[in-house]
Design a protein around this motif. Sequence first.
Motif, mmCIF file in Angstrom:
data_model
loop_
_atom_site.group_PDB
_atom_site.id
_atom_site.type_symbol
_atom_site.label_atom_id
_atom_site.label_comp_id
_atom_site.label_asym_id
_atom_site.label_seq_id
_atom_site.Cartn_x
_atom_site.Cartn_y
_atom_site.Cartn_z
ATOM 1 N N ASN A 34 -8.214 42.361 58.049
ATOM 2 C CA ASN A 34 -7.653 41.112 57.533
ATOM 3 C C ASN A 34 -6.141 41.095 57.695
ATOM 4 O O ASN A 34 -5.466 42.115 57.507
ATOM 5 N N ASN A 35 -5.619 39.922 58.071
ATOM 6 C CA ASN A 35 -4.192 39.665 58.284
ATOM 7 C C ASN A 35 -3.618 40.319 59.533
ATOM 8 O O ASN A 35 -2.417 40.173 59.801
ATOM 9 N N ASP A 36 -4.413 41.031 60.314
ATOM 10 C CA ASP A 36 -3.897 41.681 61.515
ATOM 11 C C ASP A 36 -3.757 40.683 62.659
ATOM 12 O O ASP A 36 -4.528 39.719 62.765
ATOM 13 N N GLU A 37 -2.778 40.942 63.530
ATOM 14 C CA GLU A 37 -2.609 40.173 64.750
ATOM 15 C C GLU A 37 -3.217 40.948 65.910
ATOM 16 O O GLU A 37 -2.901 42.115 66.123
ATOM 17 N N ILE A 38 -4.100 40.295 66.640
ATOM 18 C CA ILE A 38 -4.837 40.934 67.730
ATOM 19 C C ILE A 38 -4.407 40.274 69.030
ATOM 20 O O ILE A 38 -4.611 39.067 69.234
ATOM 21 N N ARG A 39 -3.811 41.057 69.937
ATOM 22 C CA ARG A 39 -3.326 40.538 71.216
ATOM 23 C C ARG A 39 -4.152 41.117 72.357
ATOM 24 O O ARG A 39 -4.280 42.338 72.467
ATOM 25 N N ILE A 40 -4.704 40.231 73.186
ATOM 26 C CA ILE A 40 -5.494 40.648 74.342
ATOM 27 C C ILE A 40 -4.792 40.133 75.587
ATOM 28 O O ILE A 40 -4.795 38.928 75.858
ATOM 29 N N PRO A 41 -4.168 41.017 76.365
ATOM 30 C CA PRO A 41 -3.383 40.566 77.522
ATOM 31 C C PRO A 41 -4.167 40.654 78.833
ATOM 32 O O PRO A 41 -5.099 41.429 78.988
ATOM 33 N N ILE A 42 -3.764 39.810 79.780
ATOM 34 C CA ILE A 42 -4.143 39.949 81.193
ATOM 35 C C ILE A 42 -2.826 40.106 81.942
ATOM 36 O O ILE A 42 -2.127 39.127 82.217
ATOM 37 N N GLN A 43 -2.476 41.337 82.232
ATOM 38 C CA GLN A 43 -1.146 41.632 82.739
ATOM 39 C C GLN A 43 -0.993 41.324 84.224
ATOM 40 O O GLN A 43 0.099 40.974 84.675
ATOM 41 N N GLN A 44 -2.075 41.483 85.007
ATOM 42 C CA GLN A 44 -1.943 41.272 86.449
ATOM 43 C C GLN A 44 -1.545 39.832 86.749
ATOM 44 O O GLN A 44 -2.081 38.895 86.171
ATOM 45 N N GLN A 45 -0.612 39.671 87.682
ATOM 46 C CA GLN A 45 -0.141 38.340 88.033
ATOM 47 C C GLN A 45 -0.574 37.917 89.428
ATOM 48 O O GLN A 45 -0.145 36.869 89.913
ATOM 49 N N ASP A 46 -1.402 38.712 90.083
ATOM 50 C CA ASP A 46 -1.873 38.344 91.421
ATOM 51 C C ASP A 46 -3.349 37.947 91.380
ATOM 52 O O ASP A 46 -4.100 38.198 92.314
ATOM 53 N N LEU A 47 -3.757 37.345 90.256
ATOM 54 C CA LEU A 47 -5.161 36.988 90.057
ATOM 55 C C LEU A 47 -5.344 35.485 90.075
ATOM 56 O O LEU A 47 -4.431 34.709 89.759
ATOM 57 N N TYR A 48 -6.554 35.066 90.445
ATOM 58 C CA TYR A 48 -7.010 33.700 90.211
ATOM 59 C C TYR A 48 -8.037 33.782 89.090
ATOM 60 O O TYR A 48 -9.084 34.425 89.236
ATOM 61 N N THR A 49 -7.756 33.160 87.958
ATOM 62 C CA THR A 49 -8.649 33.223 86.808
ATOM 63 C C THR A 49 -9.121 31.823 86.433
ATOM 64 O O THR A 49 -8.462 30.822 86.750
ATOM 65 N N LEU A 50 -10.238 31.748 85.722
ATOM 66 C CA LEU A 50 -10.837 30.476 85.326
ATOM 67 C C LEU A 50 -11.039 30.462 83.810
ATOM 68 O O LEU A 50 -12.111 30.825 83.307
#
Length: 404
Positions: A34-50
């Motif tokens: 509870n009260n935690d901040e959860i960060r999920i990154p996609i660091q690669q910048q050479d991707l095509y994502t949807l």
Amino acid sequence: MDILNVNAGIYFDDAVTSAEKHTHQAYASTSLNNNDEIRIPIQQQDLYTLPNESSLYIEGKLLKTDNTPSRTAKFVNNGVMLLFDEIRYEIGGYVIDRIRNPGLTSIIKGYVSFNKNAAQFLQNSGWFLNNNEQSNIVDDNGNFNVVIGLSTIFGFCEDYRKIILNMRQELVLIRSNSDTNAIINSTENESVKVVLNKILWKMPHISVSDVERLKLVGYVARNVELEAAFRGWELHEYPLLQETQRHTWNIKTATQLEKPRFVIVGFHTDRKNKSNRNFSHFDHCNLINMKLYLNSEMFPYDNLNINFENNQIATLYDMYAKFQRSYYEKENEPIFTPSEFKKFTPLVVIDCSHQNESLKSGSVEIRLEFETNKDISPNTSCYALIIHDRLVKYNPLTSSVRIL
């Protein structure tokens, strides 16, 4: 005529060569309490994502405080999303879409958007809509897991159905300080808790043919700024209504670009932080009329003239049922019958998508006025979900983002 074109060639769509979902995890040191901040990154910048096809996988346990399974506690509809206070989707370090109180926001939006064909599939996300009962996604040992599409959480992911080019992305979730609203328990004085074990972001990575890749690389090389238009969802709360019959709520002042296209209003009476009350249901509060004012413009034009005691709700149900045709431009297939609508989800859906566009400058004051035939009960809250236009521009070469 097409039926006479017997010599037509055969077309094979091979522009996309693969679309595989890749799992992205939160930072290793992140806790899920509870009260935690959860960060999920996609660091690669050479991707095509949807992002439109991406989803959240959430796994955990529903237990009593002594760590044993509860036999009576269950999640309410979309209860897993009620575990969070806020969810943000960021591109290049800029917040593209932010949903406060994502559980209640997606509940209101889902009730007006879903149809019966989707009800069975949505059980995998923690929704049980056909029988209007609280979801039974928890097994006898207290375990649960769900997959929730981001298109049911963010207006950006629902409306923008194109790939994102070469941009760093991040999903930020903030756990709420209490899980009471997410759970309904028929046993009084039994304290329960939700323990989250995993939160994963599953994002499709798109690979394209050489011909399409040259086109996309050309956009980047020419320093082209790409546009992403969508409809944002913004939930406002009036936490404690006065115990009277007439109410005026000055919700906010908006810019011309972000003026409302739809406003969906619902009431809760003594449901907040009550484990024996289903937070995913709404109350009618003996409503008889409601008006939305955008400066001097009024929606709807006629009075509603509804009366819940006499079952005079046909006008209100008609407004609810026609949302899908106006919003999605498809046939109306409401998830609830009129009797279910009256009992569980008496929402007021105000369609203000057709407005006078002659004045393009100045701000828009959003005001809600409504009337009941009895004094509002104590501990009654009012919620207004405002759906408005948004426009974002990003540059895949410089990684810059502009939010208009």
